[in-house]
Enzyme design. Sequence first.
Site, PDB file in Angstrom:
ATOM      1  N   GLU A  94       4.396 -12.694  40.367  1.00  8.97           N
ATOM      2  CA  GLU A  94       5.444 -11.870  40.038  1.00  8.97           C
ATOM      3  C   GLU A  94       6.697 -12.806  40.072  1.00  8.97           C
ATOM      4  O   GLU A  94       7.568 -12.576  39.203  1.00  8.97           O
ATOM      5  CB  GLU A  94       5.571 -10.735  40.774  1.00  8.97           C
ATOM      6  CG  GLU A  94       4.599  -9.596  40.701  1.00  8.97           C
ATOM      7  CD  GLU A  94       4.549  -8.772  39.494  1.00  8.97           C
ATOM      8  OE1 GLU A  94       5.474  -9.178  38.748  1.00  8.97           O
ATOM      9  OE2 GLU A  94       3.725  -7.932  39.163  1.00  8.97           O
ATOM     10  N   SER A 147     -12.381  29.274  88.898  1.00  6.33           N
ATOM     11  CA  SER A 147     -12.551  28.703  89.996  1.00  6.33           C
ATOM     12  C   SER A 147     -11.732  27.473  90.307  1.00  6.33           C
ATOM     13  O   SER A 147     -11.700  26.580  91.220  1.00  6.33           O
ATOM     14  CB  SER A 147     -13.730  28.523  90.631  1.00  6.33           C
ATOM     15  OG  SER A 147     -14.471  29.876  90.884  1.00  6.33           O
TER      16      SER A 147
END
Length: 748
Positions: free
Chosen positions: A142, A402
């Site tokens: 590019e 518990s």
Amino acid sequence: MSETGPDLGAAAEPQTPSWPGLSRPPASSPDARQKRGGIRGSWVKTRFAALAGPDGVRWGTARRLVTIAAVLLAMVIVIFTAWIISLGPLPLQEARAVSTTIVDRNGKLLRAYAMADGRWRLSVDAKKDVDPTYLKLLLAYEDQRFFEHHGVDPKALARAAVQLATSGHIVSGGSTITMQLARLLEPRQHRSLQFKLRQIVRALEIERQMSKDEILDLYLTLAPYGGNLEGIRAASIAYFGKEPKRLSLAEAALLVALPQSPETRRLDRYPDAARKGRDRVLDRMVSEHVVSEEDVAQAKAQPVPRLRHPMPILAPHAADQAAAAVKDRSLIQLTLDANLQKVLEPLAHDRAVNLGPNISVGIIVVDNASGDVLAHVGSADYFDARRAGQVDMTRAVRSPGSTLKPFIYGLAFEDGFVHPESLIDDRPVRFGSYAPENFDMTYQGTVPVRRALQLSLNVPAIVLLDRVGASRLSSRLKQAGANLVLPKDEAPGLAMGLGGVGVTLQDLAQLYSGFPRLGSTKPLREIMGRDDAREPMRLMDQVAAWQAGNVLLGTPPPENAVRGRIAFKTGTSYGYRDAWSVGFDGRITIGVWVGRPDGAPVPGLIGRLAAAPILFDAFARTGKLPVALPKPPKGALLASNSKLPLPLRRFRPFGELIRAGTEQAPHIQFPLNGSRIDVDRSVGVDAAAMPVKISGGVLPMTMLVNGLAVGEIDSRRQRLIDPPGPGFARLTVIDAVGAADTVVVRIQ
């Protein structure tokens, strides 16, 4: 005058210079003066006529043309400047808007959110986020002189102009990456010379305002890849299922080719066109000697993807909460570990499926030292509506069963009226109308306190809670960071020891991390950079925390698990609605919840069978061996039952204290509860000793300071003790039959 000569009698006329074609009249005559004026005007006209020859005409025309050209140029400059000004500033702020991304503690992507218009646009740092192979191909294809030009490449523009002149249409735009970025900032539907000029101007502006690295980063963030994908990160994740940090040559070439025609090369629609574009890029790289023919041949042999991968969604509940809490940042870093999260989410899903329909699972992992949350699994499946997947069960308030028992025992150890090796009775007992029973409806008789906690016996826990005080337990847990939820207008009672209170899995994990931290907790943190200066919160004394953790280390593990490596506790809420298991080693604490999000009962859902196996599997999936718990702190009493002080050998409830005659329970007469004691340590240890005086009680009596035995009370029922450091101190005396009295004083 005669015909043959001058007339001697006539006056002689003066002689005047002769000008060609002109005769001058006498000076004294009016006609002569008029004649002289006409002569001067004729001379001027004659001279100007001489100057108006061919050279003079050219000089005047040139001057007029120069003036006209200067005026036209000034007008063009003014108009061009006005046009540039009319363009306005670069829309950089809008271009820098990206998808909100959530990353883990190491920067790995957990989840990204699409932008308001549905686009996926992830921020890019080319140096850290992108494979160098891709960058090499991109610049070679590019913009080969990207790092040399100032936004415009004259050579590329000249090439494009020649192609336009020879072909009659635009073949290539000659655009640099900076010009392409300008086009992305201000997109146009059609190419034109005016738009190309606009690109050039904008490219020069971009180069003036941004560095090359910033330009490349923004281009890689905005480049279109078809559909709603923008930027190389979004494209790589969607098409390859991975970040673009490591790309093959074929993948890099494909990502270079797609932005040239993103819609006609969409991989999910036109894979053949995308492959041709990729191959064209590869051929160009061979011709420019960027890559070898052998590498290109191998790259061309690879197929192109035809389907999009979904965007990653790890820790969705934590991500949602972080995105809602942090509005001013597009990048939010959590304390989570993506690798750990990735292995625990399938664990929660698979176990929930095996346990039955409508079951969900929550898992949380906490780093003991820092309080950072390392994994956060809010449900079995975020997208399963049947399991209420979007409900975060780590933050849901549920009955803990518990799981609060270790804190009852820890406070009992802290108060000094019981030791892990003390004996305690497990038999039917009643507190008014409340009569606790064990889970299996049986009783074990007299057992060591250690075994009572490991077997999770209900009666001993409630008996100890009665001595410790439910309100004190509640306030201590809140002090350590837990948000306990009680029914409206109800005070803490004995039932909270068996689950009669609401708590979240996150709070439980924070509380349990206090055991390996030897008595202090740290607020949990999920978002990096927030709450960094979190102060530790007190849970219990160091010795008491170590004793409770040491007892839990001996809890019998699930089947096929190794004993003595993970300290843990299980819990089951009333009606089989919630199954819990919380465990820890020296490094991390893991909490597990199993149940239905709607709170419906699940028969047979027990913490030991449903949650504990998930807990041990979660520890195994961390990939690290369990870390040993801390060593016993200074002052810890390590002794068998027979070697304990007489009052600690057996615990008796208040109602069972056996006395002879009129003997009373012990009472600390001095110092008084809540008093302040001034200690002057400069006078020496002996002179600074603090006296403690007792009345009543059965000898021998043991004196404890902050849960540590410091000796026996003498026959005069008093003792000198070395006062602890500045701050609050708990003084306890226990007589021979187990009766005790405690005061809290402030040493200063």
